[in-house]
Write a protein that holds these residues in place. Structure first.
Motif, short mmCIF file in Angstrom:
data_model
loop_
_atom_site.label_atom_id
_atom_site.label_comp_id
_atom_site.label_asym_id
_atom_site.label_seq_id
_atom_site.Cartn_x
_atom_site.Cartn_y
_atom_site.Cartn_z
N SER A 136 0.95 -1.11 -0.02
CA SER A 136 -0.04 -0.06 0.01
C SER A 136 0.80 1.31 0.04
CB SER A 136 -0.97 -0.07 0.92
OG SER A 136 -1.69 -1.17 1.47
N LEU A 137 0.60 2.32 -0.75
CA LEU A 137 1.33 3.55 -0.85
C LEU A 137 0.33 4.83 -0.80
CD1 LEU A 137 4.09 5.12 -1.19
CD2 LEU A 137 3.46 4.82 -3.96
N ILE A 138 0.38 5.25 0.35
CA ILE A 138 -0.68 6.52 0.48
C ILE A 138 0.07 7.99 0.46
CG2 ILE A 138 -2.35 7.37 2.24
CD1 ILE A 138 -2.17 4.73 3.55
N ASN A 139 -0.42 8.71 -0.26
CA ASN A 139 0.16 10.19 -0.51
C ASN A 139 -0.90 11.17 -0.03
OD1 ASN A 139 2.90 9.70 -2.26
ND2 ASN A 139 1.25 8.31 -2.72
N TYR A 140 -0.21 12.19 0.95
CA TYR A 140 -1.42 13.08 1.52
C TYR A 140 -1.24 14.32 0.89
CZ TYR A 140 -2.02 9.51 5.06
OH TYR A 140 -2.22 8.38 5.50
N LEU A 141 -2.47 14.99 0.82
CA LEU A 141 -2.57 16.21 -0.04
C LEU A 141 -3.00 17.44 0.69
CD1 LEU A 141 -4.12 14.47 -3.33
CD2 LEU A 141 -1.72 15.27 -2.77
N ASN A 142 -2.99 17.58 2.01
CA ASN A 142 -3.29 18.30 2.95
C ASN A 142 -2.56 19.19 3.41
OD1 ASN A 142 -5.97 16.67 3.33
ND2 ASN A 142 -4.30 15.29 4.10
N MET A 143 -2.76 20.76 3.16
CA MET A 143 -1.83 21.59 3.46
C MET A 143 -2.09 22.22 4.91
SD MET A 143 -0.10 22.38 0.75
CE MET A 143 0.38 23.99 0.66
N ASP A 144 -1.08 22.61 5.77
CA ASP A 144 -1.04 22.98 7.16
C ASP A 144 -2.23 22.17 7.90
OD1 ASP A 144 0.56 25.23 6.07
OD2 ASP A 144 -1.16 25.92 5.40
N TRP A 145 -1.98 20.98 7.85
CA TRP A 145 -2.64 19.92 8.72
C TRP A 145 -2.16 19.88 10.05
CZ3 TRP A 145 -7.00 17.58 6.78
CH2 TRP A 145 -7.71 16.70 7.60
N LEU A 146 -3.07 20.15 11.14
CA LEU A 146 -2.70 20.35 12.73
C LEU A 146 -3.12 18.96 13.22
CD1 LEU A 146 -4.02 23.92 13.21
CD2 LEU A 146 -1.51 23.30 12.45
N GLU A 147 -2.52 18.89 14.42
CA GLU A 147 -2.95 17.49 15.31
C GLU A 147 -4.47 17.76 15.56
OE1 GLU A 147 -1.46 14.91 16.37
OE2 GLU A 147 0.53 15.33 15.74
N GLY A 190 4.28 -1.77 17.91
CA GLY A 190 3.27 -1.00 18.58
C GLY A 190 2.74 0.08 17.60
N LYS A 191 1.45 0.90 17.93
CA LYS A 191 0.88 1.66 17.33
C LYS A 191 1.58 2.73 16.99
CE LYS A 191 -2.51 4.00 19.33
NZ LYS A 191 -3.58 4.25 19.87
N GLN A 192 1.68 3.23 15.78
CA GLN A 192 2.14 4.65 15.23
C GLN A 192 1.23 5.43 14.94
OE1 GLN A 192 5.45 4.24 12.36
NE2 GLN A 192 6.17 2.37 13.46
N GLN A 193 1.26 6.64 15.01
CA GLN A 193 0.15 7.52 14.42
C GLN A 193 0.77 8.82 13.65
OE1 GLN A 193 -2.76 9.40 17.28
NE2 GLN A 193 -1.60 11.27 16.98
N ILE A 194 0.26 8.79 12.24
CA ILE A 194 1.04 9.79 11.18
C ILE A 194 0.11 10.85 10.86
CG2 ILE A 194 1.73 9.72 9.01
CD1 ILE A 194 2.52 6.84 9.43
N LEU A 195 0.36 11.94 10.77
CA LEU A 195 -0.19 13.21 10.58
C LEU A 195 -0.36 12.92 9.04
CD1 LEU A 195 -1.47 15.27 12.17
CD2 LEU A 195 0.51 17.00 11.41
N PRO A 196 -1.60 13.57 8.48
CA PRO A 196 -1.65 13.39 6.95
C PRO A 196 -1.22 14.64 6.01
CG PRO A 196 -3.82 13.59 8.03
CD PRO A 196 -2.95 13.57 9.02
N GLN A 197 -0.15 15.09 6.38
CA GLN A 197 0.23 16.32 5.89
C GLN A 197 0.93 16.15 4.33
OE1 GLN A 197 0.67 19.95 5.53
NE2 GLN A 197 0.99 19.55 7.90
N SER A 198 0.49 17.28 3.59
CA SER A 198 0.90 17.07 2.33
C SER A 198 2.19 16.82 1.99
CB SER A 198 0.49 18.63 1.39
OG SER A 198 1.35 19.49 2.40
N GLN A 199 2.55 16.26 0.78
CA GLN A 199 4.00 15.56 0.37
C GLN A 199 4.29 14.30 1.08
OE1 GLN A 199 5.87 20.10 0.91
NE2 GLN A 199 7.19 18.84 -0.33
N THR A 200 3.63 14.07 2.21
CA THR A 200 3.98 12.69 2.65
C THR A 200 3.42 11.49 2.19
OG1 THR A 200 4.04 13.97 4.99
CG2 THR A 200 3.72 11.66 4.93
N ALA A 201 4.51 10.51 2.08
CA ALA A 201 3.88 9.23 1.52
C ALA A 201 4.26 8.29 2.75
CB ALA A 201 4.79 8.78 0.53
N VAL A 202 3.40 7.09 2.78
CA VAL A 202 3.39 6.00 3.62
C VAL A 202 3.44 4.72 2.88
CG1 VAL A 202 2.35 5.03 5.80
CG2 VAL A 202 2.23 7.61 5.52
N PHE A 203 4.35 3.79 3.18
CA PHE A 203 4.17 2.75 2.58
C PHE A 203 4.35 1.47 3.13
CE2 PHE A 203 7.68 -0.13 0.26
CZ PHE A 203 7.04 -0.63 -0.58
#
Length: 197
Positions: free
Chosen positions: A133-144, A157-170
């Motif tokens: 799976s490859l996820i790419n985020y497009l959200n500008m100025d995303w806050l907690e 263990g659990k990881q938490q990832i902020l969906p901030q623009s330019q970021t990819a998760v794999f």
């Protein structure tokens, strides 16, 4: 000399979850976001479902996003650039990790305020083609406080990832359970899978 894709691949090999805060350029992320907003405004998005053609659940309560599939035949320069970048990533992944990936599929996803996606795996029970799976985020100025975090559950263990623009998760589609927490504002991404078909 290192390759730009090493950030995503090395973090995956080290922690089961690849992460790169700069996988997409700022201009590409912004262009994709604008295109997604236009598709959404034009009513081109479809309500997402659970399962594939053989096992689709039209009454599912798992996810609350709307989607639009990317296609190399679409006449949008940002979509084309993104899919070419994915092809380059696949070529490098195959060269360095011998994964045998020979196909991919991606869609835009929009979560409205109050929507999320419960914990799940990305691989279908009746189809093992999805390998990563490859996820790419497009959200500008995303806050907690905006919520909409990606939660992943590697062995450590659990990881938490902020969906901030330019970021990819794999991550591995068949092994990595994950979820999207409720978003407190509209949340945008491109989600897809690297496949063996």
């Amino acid at each position: 000399m290192s390759n730009p894709f090493d950030v995503l691949i090395d973090s995956y090999l080290d922690k089961q979850v690849g992460f790169d805060a700069g996988f997409l350029s700022k201009s590409l992320s912004s262009g994709l976001q604008q295109h997604l907003c236009q598709l959404h405004s034009d009513g081109q998005m479809s309500t997402a479902s659970i399962g594939n053609k053989e096992e689709k659940d039209p009454h599912q309560q798992m996810r609350g996003d709307h989607i639009y599939w990317l296609d190399k035949n679409h006449d949008n320069i940002f979509e084309q650039e993104f899919l070419h970048r994915v092809d380059d990533f696949i070529a490098y992944l195959n060269q360095t990790c011998y994964t045998g990936i020979n196909a991919s599929e991606f869609h835009y996803a929009v979560y409205k305020e109050g929507a999320g996606y419960k914990r799940h795996l990305d691989q279908f029970r009746n189809d093992g083609n999805r390998k990563y799976s490859l996820i790419n985020y497009l959200n500008m100025d995303w806050l907690e406080a905006d919520g909409g975090h990606l939660l992943v559950y590697p062995d450590s263990g659990k990881q938490q990832i902020l969906p901030q623009s330019q970021t990819a998760v794999f991550f591995n589609s068949a092994e990595m359970e994950h979820e999207v927490t409720v978003a407190n504002r509209q949340r945008m991404s491109i989600t897809g899978w690297l496949k063996q078909v």
